[in-house]
Structure formats: structure tokens, C-alpha cells
Design a protein around this motif. Structure first.
Motif, PDB file in Angstrom:
ATOM      1  N   LEU B  30      -1.526 -51.074  12.152  1.00  0.00           N
ATOM      2  CA  LEU B  30      -0.293 -51.632  12.788  1.00  0.00           C
ATOM      3  C   LEU B  30       0.480 -50.855  13.671  1.00  0.00           C
ATOM      4  O   LEU B  30       0.893 -51.044  14.430  1.00  0.00           O
ATOM      5  N   PHE B  32       0.005 -47.250  14.062  1.00  0.00           N
ATOM      6  CA  PHE B  32      -0.224 -46.198  14.895  1.00  0.00           C
ATOM      7  C   PHE B  32      -1.331 -46.670  16.129  1.00  0.00           C
ATOM      8  O   PHE B  32      -1.027 -46.576  17.046  1.00  0.00           O
ATOM      9  N   LEU B  33      -2.650 -47.337  15.388  1.00  0.00           N
ATOM     10  CA  LEU B  33      -3.290 -47.588  16.529  1.00  0.00           C
ATOM     11  C   LEU B  33      -2.877 -48.940  17.558  1.00  0.00           C
ATOM     12  O   LEU B  33      -3.067 -48.721  18.739  1.00  0.00           O
ATOM     13  N   VAL B  34      -2.197 -49.883  16.949  1.00  0.00           N
ATOM     14  CA  VAL B  34      -1.529 -50.983  17.952  1.00  0.00           C
ATOM     15  C   VAL B  34      -0.913 -50.435  19.009  1.00  0.00           C
ATOM     16  O   VAL B  34      -0.715 -50.706  19.885  1.00  0.00           O
ATOM     17  N   PRO B  35       0.258 -49.586  18.360  1.00  0.00           N
ATOM     18  CA  PRO B  35       1.136 -49.069  19.505  1.00  0.00           C
ATOM     19  C   PRO B  35       0.482 -48.168  20.574  1.00  0.00           C
ATOM     20  O   PRO B  35       0.713 -48.332  21.675  1.00  0.00           O
ATOM     21  N   LEU B  36      -0.586 -47.437  19.947  1.00  0.00           N
ATOM     22  CA  LEU B  36      -1.176 -46.560  21.225  1.00  0.00           C
ATOM     23  C   LEU B  36      -1.864 -47.487  22.160  1.00  0.00           C
ATOM     24  O   LEU B  36      -1.830 -47.226  23.333  1.00  0.00           O
TER      25      LEU B  36
END
Lengths: 307, 305
Positions: B30, B32-36
């Protein structure tokens, strides 16, 4: 004559000894000794000077005018204690680091135990995911978290809340790294023995594994604290307004224009806080090493963590 | 043990470890990946017709790459190429100098420090836990017009008048980068050099190699993985660095890519451009990151066997 000769010998001795020391082909490499100590002086003396100027009696950050605690708390307007913006930064930094430490450590410890004992493709990809925040340039994470809080998770206000979420995100991986070494060295035997004696798996974790992990958990708490309090980029991108500025953010905006050594004093407080945390972590790990009768030093364990 | 009990135990065994890992993994997905992905969505978003700020395009079918077109146009027509080139040169020079300084130190501590080893390691780890900005602040103090560096250089007679070190000087920024990142290079080098079996080097000496030959043909090749890993570890944060140049030079003449990103994100209407620049930076460093992850995977495979 002989007295004069001895005297001459005495006088010559240090230089001669130095020469012999330098050119002794059987000893350790002399150039490397000097180079290493020169490096260490170069890496630490500038910081020591900056700390020293925090104790300057005068306003200058480049001319020494005597010792005082003026910039820490004596000055009624400009000291760290009495300047509202500096004090707010100190409070914000400590608060963020404490919250981050309390959230990231349990999360990271559980993740580390899970990853160390669970095998399969899921574990491998989770391990990869855990490594990513460690190597992603911080500015990328800062921009990413900023955009996601603005555009997607609108319920998270920029400011302390967003900063804690951001700090935990990159601190968790460090906690996992600290825990991992310990988990590998403990191995599964103890839990399995406990279960052979009738404990459930959960009991085995709680009463056997966790106590063995306590030193590493303490070290994780301290590392999480130090990593969070030292962070600049994430705090800067996620601060809503000046009220959530941390010490590093203040250093960034004031280092060049700072009117007084109070900024050095503020930076020194930060230094003392993280040094204290790390010294504590090394001590705890060192004591557990000794108790188990292992040789070597906890400092070496720390150097090998590759943080 | 009765059958249901056993079944329960097996079920517990299978789900306990993943469920311990789950909170951390969900957190990283939520936050780290979603912000990227959000960076990509904002970079590919069409600008808001009224406010000019990018609206994220969450659906890949609606992606509008015009922001990248603008950036690549600027790279090739000359407005941006200098910043990218400068970033590359700074990082390359600073990494090379860091290696030149870091290797002898790591080598000495790992192989010859003897009873000073723990003390030296402690002193080498210390800069890690001193705030980066404080270490830059230290140099701002030292390099200021009436600072110690100018005083010493004038006393020795190298300078006649104080030099303005802190305004747009490439050498000051590179000094800052080297000073800031050397410690991160020393530790992986230390680990690699420490692992080398002393007997291998002794064998080389017994077979007639001089100490220099033994170093060049045995020690150095055996530490090459540490060298590469260390260089990657310092290059990754250097590529995203913007604060070193701001603190030690504060002039557009020494801006790095990170500074452009920071400025775009902080100006109204610039987040689309900032996001696109971030994607460009990220794809730039992706090669380094892949190499690093690959080498970590290889090391853990070797450790297991």
C-alpha cells in the motif's frame, strides 16, 4: 665525549625510530595506517568542529569566542529551548522517531520471523519487496508518497500523520535486516524442541523464540529510532507546513542563512540522540553475545549489517 | 494425537508464517508499490484544463505521455541535457574518488588493523549515524568566507584572499558528495575484503608472487564483487541527491536532476512534470537496482550452500 654521544643518540632516536618504523618491510603497511587515520580525522573532525561551535559564546560560526551554553538554553530568545521554531522542530523530530519506532518494530519483527521461516515463492517475492525501499533513491519515495497522499489516500493529511506512514515504510526494511541475522543464527531447533514438549506453535514462538530475539528487538527499536530521526527527504516531502518541520528540514533551510550557532546546537542535539540510540543498540547486542559466550564484537555485527 | 488435532497443527504450520509476514507485506504494497504506481499515473495524466496541475490517469488505457515528450524534447534540444550530464559526471567522479579513498581504508581495517580493528570499525560506522545534513552543515561552517579552510589556506600562503567556496563551485559539490557517501562504500568493501581467505594470499606468496602481485592478481579480483556492490550502493542515493548541491553551492550552475524534481513538485502545477522526471530518474537507476538485487540474491544463494 661519551655523554655527548648518548645525548645525540637520545635526540636522534625518535626520528630514527620513525624512519625504521616507516621502512620496515616486515611490519604492517605503513602508508595504509597513515591513510586510514587521516581518513578518520577527515571524516569526523569537521563534525566535531560544528558541534564545538554550538557551544560558542559569540554569534560567529567560524570564530571561537569562548565556551557557553547560550545557544542551547541560556539565550532568552535565540536558543534552541526558547526559539519557538527550533524547539518545535526538536519536538517534531523526537515525536516522529518515537512513533515510527513503535510502529515499525513490531511490523518488521513479524515480517522478519515470517520471511525467515516461511519458504516458497511468496516468501521470495516478499523478500524482494522488502529490499526495494532500501535501494530506491529517497527522492523517488518522497515524490511517490507525496503524490499518493494528495491524489489517492486523501484521508491522510500531509504533516505528522503522513510523515509517520512514510518513515515506517522505509524503516521496516531496516528492522528486518537487523532481525534477520539473529533469526538465522537461532535456527528452528528451539521451537521444534518446545513443540516436541507439547507447546503449540504459537506458544513456541511466544515463550521460546521471542525471548531469544529480545536483544535484536532492542537493537531494532534503536535503529528504527535513529533512522527515522536522521531522515530528511521523506520528512520534507510529506510535511504539510512549517509546523511539521523536523530538525533535518530546519538544517536544510537554515544552514546557509543561519544567523546564529543555535542551528549548530540543534544539529548537535540530533547527533547526541542518534549516537545514544546506536551506542545502546551495540551495547545490548554485545551483552547478549557475551552471555552466549561468543567471541568477536557486536561492532563487527553492526558493520556487516550493510544498512 | 487425534486426527483433527493433527490436521489443525498442519494447517497452523502452513498459515502461521505467511500471516506473520502479512501486515508488513500489505504495508509495503500500500505505501510503497501503490505510491510508485501513483507517480506513473500522475506522469501519464493529462493536465487539468483549469489549474494546470496533472490529474492522475489510473487507467493505463487513458495514459497521455505528453509530459515525457516534453522532457525528452528538452533533453535533446539542450535545456535539460546539461543537468542530466552534470548529474552523471558528478556521480561518476564522486564514486571514483570515494572508491579511491574507501578501498585503502577498508583494506587496512579488514586485513591489518589487528587490535585496533574494533575501534577503527566504530569510528568508521560513526558517520552513518551522524545526520547527513549536519555533516554538510559542518562543511558550510568550514568553507565559509571567514571559515577555517580559508584561514588555513591563507596562513600557509596558498591563497592571498579568501575564496568563495560556497557559490556554484563544482569541486565543492563533489567534495560534499564524496564526504557524504564514502562511509556507505567502505562497509561493503570491508565485508568483501574480510571474507577473503588469508591462505589464498599466502599461497600466492609461496608460489613466488611479490606482495604487489598478490594484491593485483588475487586480492583485488576477489574483492571485485564488493567493489561493484559498494559503488552501486553509493550511486543510487547520489543520483537522487539534491540537498548536497543546494547546501554547498546553492546555484543553478550545480543543480542535479533531483533538484529539478524537488522544484517541480513544490511549484503549483508542476507535479506532472515532477512525476515524469521521477520516472525518468527511476528508469535510469533501475539498471543499478537490478544489478544490486541480483548480487544480493546470488550472495544469499552462496551463503545457503
Amino acid at each position: 665525549l661519551s655523554a655527548a654521544g648518548t645525548e645525540l643518540g637520545e635526540k636522534r632516536r625518535p626520528a630514527a625510530r620513525l624512519k625504521a618504523w616507516w621502512s620496515n618491510p616486515w611490519g604492517k603497511p605503513r602508508f595504509l595506517i597513515l591513510f586510514t587515520w587521516a581518513y578518520i580525522l577527515w571524516s569526523l573532525v569537521p563534525v566535531a568542529i560544528a558541534v564545538q561551535f554550538g557551544f560558542n559564546a559569540g554569534r560567529s560560526r567560524s570564530t571561537w569566542q569562548g565556551f557557553s551554553l547560550r545557544w542551547y538554553f541560556q539565550d532568552p530568545n535565540l536558543s534552541v529551548l526558547h526559539d519557538p521554531s527550533l524547539r518545535a522542530a526538536l519536538v517534531q523530530s523526537l515525536q516522529l522517531a518515537a512513533l515510527t519506532m513503535l510502529v515499525a518494530t513490531p511490523l518488521g519483527v513479524a515480517l522478519a520471523i515470517g520471511l525467515a521461516r516461511w519458504s516458497g515463492w511468496g516468501s521470495r517475492s516478499a523478500n524482494f519487496l522488502m529490499l526495494f525501499p532500501l535501494i530506491t533513491p529517497e527522492i523517488v519515495m518522497g515524490v511517490a508518497l507525496f503524490l499518493v497522499f494528495v491524489h489517492l489516500f486523501g484521508f491522510v493529511q500531509l504533516g505528522t500523520m503522513a510523515q509517520v506512514l512514510g518513515h515506517v515504510t522505509f524503516t521496516v526494511s531496516y528492522v528486518v535486516i537487523v532481525m534477520r541475522g539473529r533469526l538465522f543464527s537461532v535456527g528452528r531447533e528451539y521451537e521444534e524442541a518446545a513443540m516436541d514438549l507439547g507447546a503449540s506453535r504459537w506458544q513456541a514462538i511466544r515463550t521460546v523464540l521471542l525471548p531469544m530475539l529480545y536483544p535484536a528487538i532492542w537493537a531494532s527499536l534503536m535503529v528504527a529510532f535513529a533512522i527515522s530521526i536522521d531522515d530528511f527527504v521523506i520528512s520534507a516531502f510529506l510535511m504539510g507546513d512549517q509546523s511539521s518541520a523536523t530538525i533535518p528540514v530546519k538544517l536544510y533551510s537554515a544552514a546557509r542563512l543561519a544567523p546564529s550557532p543555535a542551528i549548530n546546537a540543534l544539529a548537535s542535539i540530533l547527533l547526541f540522540a542518534s549516537m545514544f540510540a546506536i551506542a545502546f543498540a551495540i551495547l545490548v547486542m554485545g551483552r547478549s553475545r557475551k552471555k552466549e559466550g561468543k567471541g568477536g564484537s557486536a561492532v563487527e555485527d553492526f558493520a556487516r549489517l550493510d544498512l | 494425537v487425534s486426527a483433527p488435532d493433527e490436521r489443525r497443527a498442519v494447517g497452523e504450520r502452513r498459515w502461521l508464517w505467511p500471516s506473520l509476514a502479512a501486515p508488513g507485506v500489505i504495508w509495503l504494497v500500500l505505501l510503497f508499490l501503490v505510491p510508485l504506481y501513483a507517480v506513473l499515473a500522475v506522469a501519464m495524466g493529462a493536465p487539468d484544463p483549469i489549474f494546470g496541475d496533472a490529474l492522475p490517469a489510473w487507467n493505463p488505457l487513458a495514459w497521455d505521455p505528453s509530459e515525457f515528450g516534453t522532457i525528452f524534447g528538452e533533453i535533446f534540444t539542450g535545456q535539460l541535457d546539461i543537468v542530466f550530464l552534470r548529474t552523471l559526471v558528478y556521480v561518476a567522479v564522486a564514486t571514483f574518488l570515494s572508491l579511491l579513498i574507501g578501498y585503502p581504508v577498508a583494506y587496512y581495517v579488514a586485513r591489518h588493523a589487528g587490535r585496533y580493528r574494533v575501534l577503527l570499525l566504530m569510528l568508521i560506522i560513526a558517520p552513518f549515524w551522524i545526520n547527513y545534513l549536519m555533516r554538510m552543515l559542518a562543511w558550510v561552517n568550514l568553507l565559509s568566507t571567514d571559515g577555517y579552510v580559508n584561514q588555513v589556506l591563507m596562513f600557509v600562503g596558498i591563497l592571498d584572499a579568501p575564496r568563495e567556496w560556497l557559490v556554484g563551485k563544482h569541486e565543492t559539490v563533489i567534495l560534499g558528495l564524496v564526504y557524504g557517501y564514502v562511509p556507505f562504500l567502505i562497509l561493503p568493501l570491508f565485508a568483501a575484503l574480510d571474507r577473503i581467505d588469508q591462505r589464498v594470499i599466502e599461497a600466492a606468496r609461496d608460489l613466488g608472487a611479490s606482495s604487489a602481485q598478490a594484491f593485483w592478481r588475487v586480492t583485488l579480483p576477489l574483492s571485485s564483487q564488493g567493489i561493484l556492490a559498494g559503488c552501486v550502493i553509493v550511486m543510487l542515493p547520489m543520483f537522487g541527491d539534491y540537498y548536497t548541491a543546494t547546501l554547498l553551492s546553492g546555484s543553478p550552475k550545480t543543480n542535479m536532476v533531483g533538484k529539478l524534481i524537488e522544484q517541480s513538485i513544490n511549484t503549483g502545477g508542476g507535479s506532472g512534470r515532477g512525476a515524469a522526471l521521477t520516472v525518468v530518474l527511476m528508469s535510469f537507476v533501475a539498471i543499478l537496482m537490478t544489478y544490486y538485487l541480483y548480487s544480493v540474491a546470488r550472495a544469499s544463494r552462496e551463503a545457503r550452500t
